[in-house]
Write an enzyme that holds these catalytic residues in place. Structure first.
Site, mmCIF file in Angstrom:
data_model
loop_
_atom_site.group_PDB
_atom_site.id
_atom_site.type_symbol
_atom_site.label_atom_id
_atom_site.label_comp_id
_atom_site.label_asym_id
_atom_site.label_seq_id
_atom_site.Cartn_x
_atom_site.Cartn_y
_atom_site.Cartn_z
ATOM 1 N N MET A 28 0.838 -1.205 0.000
ATOM 2 C CA MET A 28 0.000 0.000 0.000
ATOM 3 C C MET A 28 0.873 1.254 0.000
ATOM 4 O O MET A 28 0.400 2.346 0.323
ATOM 5 C CB MET A 28 -0.943 -0.009 1.209
ATOM 6 N N LEU A 31 6.722 3.112 1.347
ATOM 7 C CA LEU A 31 7.602 1.942 1.416
ATOM 8 C C LEU A 31 8.722 2.134 2.434
ATOM 9 O O LEU A 31 9.248 3.234 2.602
ATOM 10 C CB LEU A 31 8.189 1.662 0.030
ATOM 11 N N HIS A 32 9.047 1.056 3.137
ATOM 12 C CA HIS A 32 10.111 1.077 4.138
ATOM 13 C C HIS A 32 10.960 -0.186 3.988
ATOM 14 O O HIS A 32 10.763 -0.968 3.047
ATOM 15 C CB HIS A 32 9.517 1.208 5.545
ATOM 16 N N GLY A 34 10.936 -2.980 5.411
ATOM 17 C CA GLY A 34 10.186 -4.234 5.354
ATOM 18 C C GLY A 34 9.791 -4.555 3.921
ATOM 19 O O GLY A 34 9.970 -5.682 3.432
ATOM 20 N N HIS A 35 9.261 -3.538 3.225
ATOM 21 C CA HIS A 35 8.906 -3.720 1.818
ATOM 22 C C HIS A 35 10.151 -4.017 0.978
ATOM 23 O O HIS A 35 10.124 -4.833 0.060
ATOM 24 C CB HIS A 35 8.231 -2.463 1.263
ATOM 25 N N GLN A 59 -10.285 -2.541 2.285
ATOM 26 C CA GLN A 59 -9.773 -3.238 3.467
ATOM 27 C C GLN A 59 -9.715 -2.343 4.697
ATOM 28 O O GLN A 59 -9.251 -2.768 5.749
ATOM 29 C CB GLN A 59 -8.421 -3.885 3.181
ATOM 30 N N GLY A 145 4.716 -10.140 4.241
ATOM 31 C CA GLY A 145 5.467 -10.049 5.490
ATOM 32 C C GLY A 145 4.836 -10.869 6.602
ATOM 33 O O GLY A 145 3.614 -10.852 6.778
ATOM 34 N N GLN A 151 -2.771 -12.347 7.859
ATOM 35 C CA GLN A 151 -2.962 -12.010 6.440
ATOM 36 C C GLN A 151 -2.345 -13.082 5.541
ATOM 37 O O GLN A 151 -2.949 -13.493 4.539
ATOM 38 C CB GLN A 151 -2.342 -10.641 6.153
ATOM 39 N N ARG A 185 2.405 2.847 9.384
ATOM 40 C CA ARG A 185 1.646 3.582 10.407
ATOM 41 C C ARG A 185 2.536 4.209 11.477
ATOM 42 O O ARG A 185 2.094 5.099 12.196
ATOM 43 C CB ARG A 185 0.657 2.639 11.086
HETATM 44 P P1 AMP Z 1 1.510 -2.828 3.521
HETATM 45 O O1 AMP Z 1 2.054 -1.850 2.546
HETATM 46 O O2 AMP Z 1 1.572 -2.369 4.950
HETATM 47 O O3 AMP Z 1 0.163 -3.382 3.120
HETATM 48 O O4 AMP Z 1 2.502 -4.055 3.488
HETATM 49 C C1 AMP Z 1 2.814 -4.684 2.271
HETATM 50 C C2 AMP Z 1 3.543 -5.948 2.570
HETATM 51 O O5 AMP Z 1 4.720 -5.666 3.314
HETATM 52 C C3 AMP Z 1 2.696 -6.904 3.427
HETATM 53 O O6 AMP Z 1 2.902 -8.229 2.965
HETATM 54 C C4 AMP Z 1 3.262 -6.704 4.793
HETATM 55 O O7 AMP Z 1 3.112 -7.835 5.627
HETATM 56 C C5 AMP Z 1 4.720 -6.455 4.476
HETATM 57 N N1 AMP Z 1 5.368 -5.760 5.590
HETATM 58 C C6 AMP Z 1 4.924 -4.663 6.238
HETATM 59 N N2 AMP Z 1 5.749 -4.357 7.259
HETATM 60 C C7 AMP Z 1 6.738 -5.283 7.251
HETATM 61 C C8 AMP Z 1 7.897 -5.519 8.060
HETATM 62 N N3 AMP Z 1 8.196 -4.733 9.083
HETATM 63 N N4 AMP Z 1 8.669 -6.579 7.765
HETATM 64 C C9 AMP Z 1 8.362 -7.399 6.718
HETATM 65 N N5 AMP Z 1 7.300 -7.213 5.924
HETATM 66 C C10 AMP Z 1 6.497 -6.185 6.180
#
Ligand code: AMP
Length: 284
Positions: A28, A31-32, A34-35, A59, A145, A151, A185
């Site tokens: 979404m 990006l950080h 984790g992404h 969602q 993630g 999820q 967030r």
């Molecule tokens: P989001 O943009 O928050 O919907 O996340 C997109 C994808 O990145 C989802 O599969 C999340 O589970 C994953 N994600 C978000 N935060 C992290 C994190 N800290 N470490 C690993 N994956 C992450």
């Protein structure tokens, strides 16, 4: 060069000539690291990497959460480019849900507790949008993630039940130095809330330590989490859970793989985290 595409037609056309296999990373945006870890894994394992950036209105069960969700496409595109992503699909809402769109994907039992109970409709929106993305991209693998553990389980169930051939790959949670799981967030946390936020991780590690010591009584493990969370008065607990690792049913006694998870509010921001309790795993 990363190609940035907006329509379903553009994406289909780009994919028609793209080297196989294709790896998909749905996001979404905002990006950080984790992404970025998901993108790197996708690049390692596939010939073409597709990242989608779409803040999915379906969602969000609270409208204000959708409108205040952070967005910065320019920055996101620079990150995707730096990670060597081949294609970014960043569609407007009407490309994902064209006029007349009238289908929802409802996943059953595994979508009901925890986040499903706390955020009614959330997983229906997630399963629906991911089914659309899987349908359009036709990727060999898609990367998610472990931070959003439920999820991953919901999407696996959906892909299996709908006979979608995309393999769902779960990747480890990426954390700040102090243990806070990265999340888009987190940007909303005030300095005081940010200072309190690592208590989520500490609570899960407290449960993990008891479990490592042989504790198998789920209520005692939940108690360890609640006790730790109470160290931070700013934290308002939404749930703490020790559930079956396959069904997500709350446990009395742990006799197999389990998932410890929690959701809290810190001011206006809702945070979640989890820890797998399974022999052979290390704290994640
Ligand atoms: P989001 O943009 O928050 O919907 O996340 C997109 C994808 O990145 C989802 O599969 C999340 O589970 C994953 N994600 C978000 N935060 C992290 C994190 N800290 N470490 C690993 N994956 C992450």
């Amino acid at each position: 060069m990363t190609r940035v595409l907006r329509t379903r037609a553009e994406l289909r056309e780009a994919l028609a000539g793209a080297p196989e296999p294709v790896g998909l990373v749905p996001t979404m945006g905002w990006l950080h690291e984790g992404h970025r870890a998901l993108m790197r894994r996708a690049r390692q394992e596939n010939a073409t990497t597709v990242v989608t950036i779409f803040v999915n209105p379906r969602q969000f069960n609270v409208a204000s959460d959708y409108t205040r969700y952070p967005r910065n496409e320019e920055r996101d595109l620079a990150i995707a480019q730096a990670e060597g992503v081949d294609i970014v699909w960043a569609p407007p809402v009407e490309e994902v849900y064209p006029p007349g769109f009238d289908t929802a994907v409802l996943v059953g039992a595994v979508a009901r507790p925890l986040e499903g109970a706390a955020r009614p409709g959330h997983f229906d929106g997630v399963a629906t949008v991911v089914a659309i993305l899987f349908g359009i991209v036709g990727a060999r693998r898609a990367y998610f993630g472990q931070k959003d553990a439920q999820q991953v389980m919901v999407i696996r169930q959906m892909a299996r039940d709908l006979a979608i051939g995309t393999e769902v790959v779960a990747c480890p949670t990426v954390r700040e130095q102090d243990g806070l799981a990265l999340s888009s967030r987190n940007v909303h946390l005030t300095p005081d809330e940010r200072a309190a936020a690592p208590v989520l991780r500490r609570a899960l590690l407290a449960a993990r330590a008891r479990w490592d010591d042989g504790e198998r009584d789920a209520e005692r493990l939940r108690g360890a989490m609640v006790e730790t969370l109470a160290e931070e008065p700013l934290v308002e607990v939404e749930y703490v859970s020790v559930a079956d690792g396959v069904t997500l049913r709350e446990l009395d006694i742990l006799d197999g793989p389990a998932l410890a998870s929690l959701a809290v509010r810190l001011g206006a921001t809702r945070l979640i985290d989890n820890e797998i309790l399974d022999p052979g795993t290390r704290p994640g």
